[in-house]
Write an enzyme that holds these catalytic residues in place. Structure first.
Site, mmCIF file in Angstrom:
data_model
loop_
_atom_site.group_PDB
_atom_site.id
_atom_site.type_symbol
_atom_site.label_atom_id
_atom_site.label_comp_id
_atom_site.label_asym_id
_atom_site.label_seq_id
_atom_site.Cartn_x
_atom_site.Cartn_y
_atom_site.Cartn_z
ATOM 1 N N CYS A 109 54.475 43.565 57.153
ATOM 2 C CA CYS A 109 53.969 42.235 57.504
ATOM 3 C C CYS A 109 54.737 41.193 56.700
ATOM 4 C CB CYS A 109 52.489 42.115 57.167
ATOM 5 S SG CYS A 109 51.472 43.456 57.801
ATOM 6 N N HIS A 125 56.362 37.556 57.517
ATOM 7 C CA HIS A 125 55.517 36.398 57.195
ATOM 8 C C HIS A 125 55.638 35.919 55.750
ATOM 9 C CE1 HIS A 125 53.777 36.271 61.131
ATOM 10 N NE2 HIS A 125 53.485 37.565 61.080
ATOM 11 N N ARG A 158 45.640 40.521 67.411
ATOM 12 C CA ARG A 158 46.926 40.024 66.928
ATOM 13 C C ARG A 158 47.597 41.055 66.008
ATOM 14 N NH1 ARG A 158 50.843 35.866 67.860
ATOM 15 N NH2 ARG A 158 52.353 37.387 67.138
ATOM 16 N N CYS A 167 51.353 42.596 66.459
ATOM 17 C CA CYS A 167 52.408 42.558 65.439
ATOM 18 C C CYS A 167 52.851 43.970 65.057
ATOM 19 C CB CYS A 167 51.973 41.745 64.217
ATOM 20 S SG CYS A 167 52.200 39.956 64.469
#
Lengths: 141, 285
Positions: free
Chosen positions: B195, B199, B242, B246
């Site tokens: 992640c 991000h 979501r 992802c």
């Protein structure tokens, strides 16, 4: 590695600026490279064009997701590229050792463990011969 | 720039991909996580992260579409449906409000939390289903969109504008937090991303045409109304919908919504959002 990485990034930024300032156009006699659709339709046979097709095809290399490719033979209607990685430019000059270039594509995390570049060979995302073809193509730009 | 990122991440006590947990407390993690974004996007105030990618300077040339949509937000009709569902009594005459302290006003800022009595990490979604079951109704099966998303919207709207304040006040809560943190920073999928690869490490950069939003603020706007999802007739999405998306992007197997791993991940992200106001629902592209 970290030092050379930051040098690479700086060089990339310079090239990117240059690229934005004057959009390269194929000069007379130079054919522009095929688009993703044309790649599918025409099934190229020479290694360099095959490599280019793997680079731009989303379900294969999808390299444009992260890289601009700086070439005068850029086709007119390719989608925008990303900027997660540096622009791919003057590859032969920057990677005089072909094996190093191949290794970068096969597994970028070997040289830089924090690289987000997909380990295309190690994770078998694309085939070994596709990687060879990409290297052949990159040596033409 | 990239060198700076690497140094900062080293400061977070984390080599990308493998957290060296050392002995960082959640409080240390929180400080460092928020400081990272403050450095990377100095013009973006903490509260603004509620609006996701829309607030990043790197998104400025694309934000006009979102601004236009926000003049007459397409989620209005869904909000009406959400409030109707929330206030419709069960067969036994009771309503959702009856399950929660103060009718659920202001509660969303403390979710998820570890409950010592049930020995479970509880999310708004699990509690809504538990409320149904306690009142003789069947639990809702679809935890990605539809009525569950609407009910979570109704629940969280009762905390709109209030700042996230998740508490980690038991060893079990901290253990769940650590697992969530592990998930966040571990690489996965054939494409080998964590992640954080997108991000944190690349927030503000473009992957194809998509600007990657900051990890800070993940969830405070959820459930969202997403234009892309509306094209398939299912415009609302919970946070775990979501997460699944992802995961799929990197060719990793998406997990079930409300699986233990996703709940832990939600706890980690929610704690990182401490001080960011809830704003539900949100419009996303």
């Amino acid at each position: 590695m970290r030092k050379s990485f930051s040098l690479v990034a700086t060089a990339g930024a310079v090239f990117l600026a240059g690229n934005l300032a004057m959009i390269p156009v194929a000069s007379a006699g130079e054919k522009s490279l095929p688009t993703e659709k044309e790649c599918k339709a025409s099934k190229p046979t020479d290694a360099a064009t095959k490599g280019w097709c793997v680079i731009i095809t989303r379900k294969q290399g999808n390299c444009l997701a992260c890289h601009d490719v700086v070439t005068k033979r850029w086709p007119a209607d390719l989608p925008a590229s990303g900027n997660v990685g540096p622009p791919l430019v003057s590859m032969k000059a920057r990677f005089p050792d072909k094996a190093k270039l191949r290794a970068q594509i096969w597994d970028a995390t070997a040289a830089n463990p924090s690289s987000v570049m997909v380990p295309f060979g190690r994770h078998k995302v694309i085939s070994e011969s596709d990687i060879d073809n990409i290297v052949t193509f990159l040596y033409t730009i | 720039m990239n060198k700076k990122v690497i140094l900062l991440l080293a400061g977070l006590g984390i080599a990308l991909g493998a957290p060296i947990t050392a002995s960082a407390t959640p409080q240390d993690d929180l400080k460092q996580f928020q400081a990272f974004y403050k450095k990377r996007f100095p013009t973006v105030p903490l509260e603004a992260y509620t609006d996701g990618v829309n607030v990043l300077p790197q998104y400025a040339d694309q934000v006009e579409n979102w601004n236009l949509l926000m003049e007459f937000p397409p989620y209005e009709m869904e909000v009406d449906k959400a409030q109707e569902l929330w206030s419709t009594p069960f067969a036994n005459g009771k309503t959702y409000s009856s399950c929660f302290k103060n009718g659920a006003k202001g509660l969303a800022v403390g979710y998820p939390f570890y409950d010592k009595v049930s020995k479970k990490l509880r999310t708004v979604v699990t509690d809504i289903n538990e409320c149904r079951v306690r009142n003789g109704e069947k639990p809702i099966k679809n935890l990605k969109y539809g009525d569950m998303a609407r009910l979570v919207i109704a629940f969280k709207m009762l905390s709109n504008g209030q700042k996230m304040a998740v508490k980690l006040n038991s060893p079990e809560a901290i253990a769940a937090y650590e697992k969530g943190k592990q998930f966040y920073w571990a690489r996965r999928g054939q494409l080998n991303f964590s992640c954080a690869s997108c991000h944190v490490q690349n927030a503000g950069n473009k992957i194809r045409g998509n600007v990657l939003g900051a990890g800070l603020g993940h969830g405070v706007g959820f459930p969202v109304y997403r234009t892309k999802w509306s094209l398939k007739g299912k415009p609302l999405g919970t946070l775990h919908r979501r997460y699944g998306g992802c995961n799929k992007q990197v060719r990793a197997k998406p997990l079930k919504p409300q699986s233990e791993a996703y709940k832990n991940l939600e706890l980690y992200e929610a704690y990182m959002n401490t001080g960011i106001p809830i704003r539900v629902p949100s419009q996303r592209m």
